[in-house]
Design an enzyme around this catalytic site. Structure first.
Site, PDB file in Angstrom:
ATOM      1  N   GLN A  75       0.825  -1.220   0.000  1.00 44.27           N
ATOM      2  CA  GLN A  75       0.000   0.000   0.000  1.00 44.27           C
ATOM      3  C   GLN A  75       0.858   1.269   0.000  1.00 44.27           C
ATOM      4  O   GLN A  75       0.428   2.322   0.472  1.00 44.27           O
ATOM      5  CB  GLN A  75      -0.950  -0.003   1.201  1.00 44.27           C
ATOM      6  CG  GLN A  75      -2.157  -0.898   1.003  1.00 44.27           C
ATOM      7  CD  GLN A  75      -2.960  -0.514  -0.244  1.00 44.27           C
ATOM      8  OE1 GLN A  75      -3.056   0.648  -0.619  1.00 44.27           O
ATOM      9  NE2 GLN A  75      -3.529  -1.519  -0.899  1.00 44.27           N
ATOM     10  N   SER A  76       2.068   1.183  -0.541  1.00 47.98           N
ATOM     11  CA  SER A  76       2.961   2.342  -0.548  1.00 47.98           C
ATOM     12  C   SER A  76       2.411   3.491  -1.397  1.00 47.98           C
ATOM     13  O   SER A  76       2.169   3.326  -2.604  1.00 47.98           O
ATOM     14  CB  SER A  76       4.324   1.910  -1.101  1.00 47.98           C
ATOM     15  OG  SER A  76       5.125   3.049  -1.369  1.00 47.98           O
ATOM     16  N   ASN A  77       2.236   4.643  -0.769  1.00 46.78           N
ATOM     17  CA  ASN A  77       1.872   5.852  -1.522  1.00 46.78           C
ATOM     18  C   ASN A  77       3.036   6.297  -2.392  1.00 46.78           C
ATOM     19  O   ASN A  77       2.855   6.818  -3.487  1.00 46.78           O
ATOM     20  CB  ASN A  77       1.513   6.986  -0.560  1.00 46.78           C
ATOM     21  CG  ASN A  77       0.357   6.639   0.341  1.00 46.78           C
ATOM     22  OD1 ASN A  77      -0.763   6.462  -0.124  1.00 46.78           O
ATOM     23  ND2 ASN A  77       0.613   6.512   1.640  1.00 46.78           N
TER      24      ASN A  77
END
Ligand SMILES: *Cc1c(COP(=O)(O)O)cnc(C)c1O
Length: 337
Positions: A75-77
């Site tokens: 879920q890395s922005n």
């Protein structure tokens, strides 16, 4: 001071808004609270990584890169925005090395990675070191094929990336009236590049401000040294004689909960409180936990509540959609038959 002559590519409309948050301020007993809306940077659904990528992508282009790589969690922005930035500047390939718990659904940031056409190398339960090793090996292989890869470290937190937040603080300073120029500035700390840039930015442009990083990844000691080193490195790039050591960096580390990526009760409550007072959307991984720190410190009077407080909203809302189970119980719903 070379800030305006550093290679930089515009990836967002700027300045981002500085919103007053009077209902939340009242609820917390703060005299004045602003939210700096870096969630509203305009590239690829926004977030703090956009400002770093303005400098990192310019550096990549200057070096003739045709492939960019970076790493992070599913879920890395930062991974999503690196994929977006690569598209925007016309770099054809973006490879994301994503490590962490296995996932069943392509949702939140991961869905955006797919839509943006990034190549995903999923490394179940890999450490940051594992991912960086894998990137280095891939880069080596690509160089052997006469490609020019550009590797961005996790979170974009190099001295070059930190310049984005030196520049952000200069921008913020122009938005503040004189009476607000000694603020406490709160925000989430992940890989500490934002913190490094903001610390240097305040020295240069807002010297009476105090920066309070709220760790979402673990105890402060692992980040103090890194933040100081990156801040000193950024100063060197700018040709300014500013040095940082650990005592120049403040990180609050009571609010990350169990660990990175696992929502905390206080962080979730902060997401709800800010949504229902100011209609501003936080996320459970970064900004909710950071806000839970600000809320706790304000309510317990651990900060001077007469001082202007600024919460730097670093983005992250796309990951909210990957935490449906965390929030569904709050639905106010009746089934009508
Ligand atoms: C990456 C990130 C942060 C932390 O920034 P660092 O520079 O890595 O410390 C905070 N909030 C959000 C939403 C992020 O994606």
């Amino acid at each position: 001071m070379k800030l305006d002559s550093m290679p930089r590519i515009s990836l967002s409309a700027l300045p981002t808004p500085l919103d007053e948050a009077p209902r939340l301020a009242r609820a917390l007993g703060l005299r004045k609270l602003y939210i700096k809306r870096d969630d509203c940077t305009t590239l690829g659904m926004g977030g703090n990584k956009v400002r770093k990528l303005e400098f990192l992508m310019a550096d990549a282009l200057a070096k003739g890169a045709n492939v960019v790589m970076t790493d992070g969690g599913p879920q890395s922005n930062h991974a999503r925005l690196t994929a977006a930035a690569a598209r925007k500047v016309g770099i054809e390939r973006c490879i994301l090395f994503l490590g962490g718990p296995s996932f069943e659904r392509f949702d939140g940031n991961l869905l955006l990675d797919v839509v943006l056409g990034a190549e995903i190398r999923f490394m179940p339960d890999a450490t940051v070191q594992d991912m960086e090793d894998a990137m280095a090996a891939e880069a080596e292989k690509l160089r052997g094929e006469s490609q020019t890869p550009y590797v961005i470290p996790i979170g974009g937190s190099s001295p070059v990336g930190a310049l984005g937040y030196v520049s952000a603080i200069r921008e913020l300073a122009t938005q503040l009236s004189d009476e607000d120029k000694a603020p406490l500035i709160f925000f989430a700390v992940g890989s500490a590049g934002t913190l490094a840039g903001a610390a240097l930015g305040c020295r240069l442009f807002l010297p009476e401000a105090e920066v309070v990083g709220v760790s979402v990844t673990g105890k402060a000691h692992s980040w103090l040294e890194r933040a100081a080193r990156v801040a000193s490195g950024a100063a060197e790039l700018l040709g300014v004689d500013e040095k940082f050591d650990q005592s120049d960096i403040r990180i609050e580390d009571s609010y990350f909960g169990l660990r990175y990526g696992v929502p905390s009760e206080a962080g979730n409550a902060a997401v709800i409180e800010v949504a229902q007072t100011e209609a501003i959307i936080l996320d459970p991984v970064y900004t909710g936990k950071a806000m839970s720190g600000l809320i706790d410190m304000a309510r317990r009077k651990l900060i001077d509540t007469d001082r202007t407080v600024i919460f730097l909203h670093t983005g992250g809302a796309p990951s909210l959609f990957a935490f449906e189970e965390t929030f569904r119980g709050m639905a106010k719903m009746e089934i009508m038959n």
